[in-house]
Design an enzyme around this catalytic site. Structure first.
Site, mmCIF file in Angstrom:
data_model
loop_
_atom_site.group_PDB
_atom_site.id
_atom_site.type_symbol
_atom_site.label_atom_id
_atom_site.label_comp_id
_atom_site.label_asym_id
_atom_site.label_seq_id
_atom_site.Cartn_x
_atom_site.Cartn_y
_atom_site.Cartn_z
ATOM 1 N N CYS A 14 -6.732 3.225 4.141
ATOM 2 C CA CYS A 14 -7.823 2.004 4.229
ATOM 3 C C CYS A 14 -8.024 1.553 5.819
ATOM 4 O O CYS A 14 -7.111 1.752 6.781
ATOM 5 C CB CYS A 14 -7.152 0.893 3.456
ATOM 6 S SG CYS A 14 -5.860 -0.066 3.936
ATOM 7 N N GLU A 35 1.259 4.315 1.295
ATOM 8 C CA GLU A 35 1.514 5.122 2.169
ATOM 9 C C GLU A 35 2.725 4.132 3.292
ATOM 10 O O GLU A 35 3.537 4.533 3.632
ATOM 11 C CB GLU A 35 0.728 5.509 3.441
ATOM 12 C CG GLU A 35 -0.722 4.444 3.732
ATOM 13 C CD GLU A 35 -1.652 4.274 2.811
ATOM 14 O OE1 GLU A 35 -1.520 3.727 1.463
ATOM 15 O OE2 GLU A 35 -2.836 4.546 3.114
ATOM 16 N N HIS A 90 0.874 -1.033 -0.180
ATOM 17 C CA HIS A 90 -0.020 -0.015 -0.027
ATOM 18 C C HIS A 90 0.745 1.319 -0.110
ATOM 19 O O HIS A 90 1.888 1.288 0.647
ATOM 20 C CB HIS A 90 -0.926 0.083 1.222
ATOM 21 C CG HIS A 90 -2.066 -0.880 1.257
ATOM 22 N ND1 HIS A 90 -3.149 -0.707 1.501
ATOM 23 C CD2 HIS A 90 -2.002 -2.040 0.559
ATOM 24 C CE1 HIS A 90 -4.131 -1.609 1.105
ATOM 25 N NE2 HIS A 90 -3.438 -2.834 0.685
ATOM 26 N N CYS A 115 -3.917 0.220 6.903
ATOM 27 C CA CYS A 115 -2.964 1.261 6.872
ATOM 28 C C CYS A 115 -3.417 2.293 7.914
ATOM 29 O O CYS A 115 -2.669 2.716 8.705
ATOM 30 C CB CYS A 115 -3.044 2.138 5.603
ATOM 31 S SG CYS A 115 -2.215 1.279 4.486
HETATM 32 ZN ZN LIG Z 1 -3.924 0.688 2.704
#
Ligand SMILES: [Zn+2]
Length: 466
Positions: free
Chosen positions: A220, A163, A161, A283
């Protein structure tokens, strides 16, 4: 309208930008009193609106940020006291712009990899001087490694992901900055300085060094579990409310998350190879974790004081209450027993004026990463955790472990610290970091928000190469 009312000399100019796969976007430049301000958007009208807001923020201290007025989105003066959690709009816009420009710059020549859904980056500033701010990392990606590609050598990226990848880029940068202390000629260029008389943390960041995370959408998990067009003021009767604040897992090779409580506790290597889905914390949860244990990772926590994010800037979907709860609010009452200087960090939050439109494109299976100092981007297949040419990524645990061992051997002022060859054992020996991590897990349990789900322990059982 407000801009026309306040100023006589207002002039708009329109141009097209980034007409590629990621929706065509318009750029509007507004000139007011000989100063120029920019806004972008999926239509001329929205771009014009964003440019006007940027001008009002800068010239009149008027903010339309949802941080200021969560429910109504009306302009109110920036110096309102409720705004203490907000990063000033002009800084937020600068951070977003710097990251997007850097992405356009580093992707040149490899445009086939410009397709993206989530884009993230980290900007470093000295105090609030954003004129000299530097982009430390840029990354894209939305997927995690598939179970069959887990590595016993720390040689794959588990979580791609955007980030999460940008934070690994930041760690790579931190290693490079400590390595500057290996050569007397480069010591002064480092963002770290010696921490005299402190044997636990022999190095520390120089005063005023700040890190800001940009993500083009809400992370997320908990920060993204809401409907952007409903406001939940007053009593929320929705049955889903019990899900607020819960720890959540990403699903192997998919998008979206599920609460950890619907999974069963411990993940096993053999179970996953047999087809059990590999789960990774969302995240939102990982960012909450960085706000307790820092962003430097376990290994560097034995050399430097914990480093926290100063602010998080979103490109879309910022809901102040949900975002605040997700990244720190949900454990602020239950966290305790942190060994100083560990503490609960509350980053400043902001939404850029030129928000990114909802992107319905299918997410690609690759992600890119770039760290300041890199001559080119690295393209990683998110499902294998290796580069698209099947090479080991420069951001793996194994790579960082080797850099760490080299620092332990050669960095001045470490009083011959012992090098442990085993990665898992090395991390375990970093006591205050482990205590802070345990207090984080306990805080989530105390709030009945679920148990942090760990990767199979075999993941950390690898050694330095001889
Ligand atoms: Zn994420």
């Amino acid at each position: 309208m407000l801009l026309y009312e306040l100023f006589n000399d207002v002039h708009f100019d329109c141009s097209m930008v980034d007409g590629a796969q990621n929706n065509c976007r318009f750029k509007m430049t507004v000139t007011v009193n000989n100063c120029k301000f920019e806004g972008t958007g999926p239509s001329k009208k929205l771009a014009k609106n964003a440019a006007a807001k940027a001008a009002l923020a800068s010239l009149c201290n008027i903010s339309y940020s949802p941080m200021m007025h969560p429910q109504k989105n009306l302009p109110i003066p920036i110096d309102d006291k409720t705004a203490s959690m907000e990063l000033p709009q002009i800084h937020a816009d600068k951070i977003g712009m710097l990251v997007l420009e850097k992405f356009q710059e580093v992707i040149k020549g490899q445009e086939s990899y410009s397709r993206r859904k989530v884009l993230a980056g980290i900007v470093m500033s000295e105090n609030m001087n954003f004129n000299e701010a530097k982009v430390i990392s840029v990354s894209t990606g939305t997927k995690c490694v598939s179970g069959e590609h887990m590595s016993v050598n720390g040689a794959v990226l588990n979580d791609s992901h955007a980030e999460i990848v940008s934070r690994r880029c930041l760690m790579k940068f931190l290693y490079a900055q400590l390595e500057k202390h290996l050569n007397p000629a480069t010591i002064n260029q480092s963002i770290f300085e010696r921490n005299p008389d402190n044997t636990q943390y022999p190095y520390k960041l120089k005063n005023g060094v700040l890190f800001h995370l940009y993500i083009n959408t809400a992370p997320c998990g908990d920060a993204r579990i809401f409907s952007p067009h409903e406001n939940d003021s007053g009593v929320d009767k929705h049955p889903n409310r019990k899900a607020r604040g819960q720890l959540r897992n990403k699903i192997e090779s998919g998008e979206g998350t599920i609460p950890v409580k619907s999974c069963d506790g411990i993940q096993t290597w053999d179970g996953i190879l047999q087809g059990q889905r590999l789960l990774t914390m969302s995240c939102s949860d990982k960012i909450a974790r960085w706000n307790i244990v820092g962003i430097q990772g376990a290994l560097l926590a034995s050399l430097v004081e914990p480093i926290y994010l100063h602010s998080i800037v979103l490109g879309s979907l910022l809901h102040p209450e949900h975002m605040y709860r997700a990244v720190c609010g949900r454990i602020e009452k239950s966290i305790q027993g942190l060994p100083p200087p560990y503490h609960l960090n509350k980053p400043r939050l902001a939404l850029v004026t030129s928000a990114e439109p909802r992107n319905q494109a299918k997410a690609p299976n690759f992600g890119i990463n770039w760290t300041i100092g890199d001559t080119e981007i690295e393209v990683v297949n998110s499902l294998t955790g290796k580069t698209v040419n099947n090479q080991v990524s420069r951001l793996t645990k194994m790579n960082f472990f080797m850099k760490f061992a080299n620092l332990l051997k050669n960095l001045p002022g470490l009083q011959q610290r012992k090098i442990i060859m085993d990665y898992g054992e090395t991390k375990k020996a970093i006591k205050d970091y482990q205590t802070a991590k345990k207090e984080l897990f306990d805080a989530f349990k105390r709030e009945d928000l679920g148990n942090w789900l760990k990767k199979p322990i075999e993941q950390d059982e690898f050694c330095l190469p001889e």
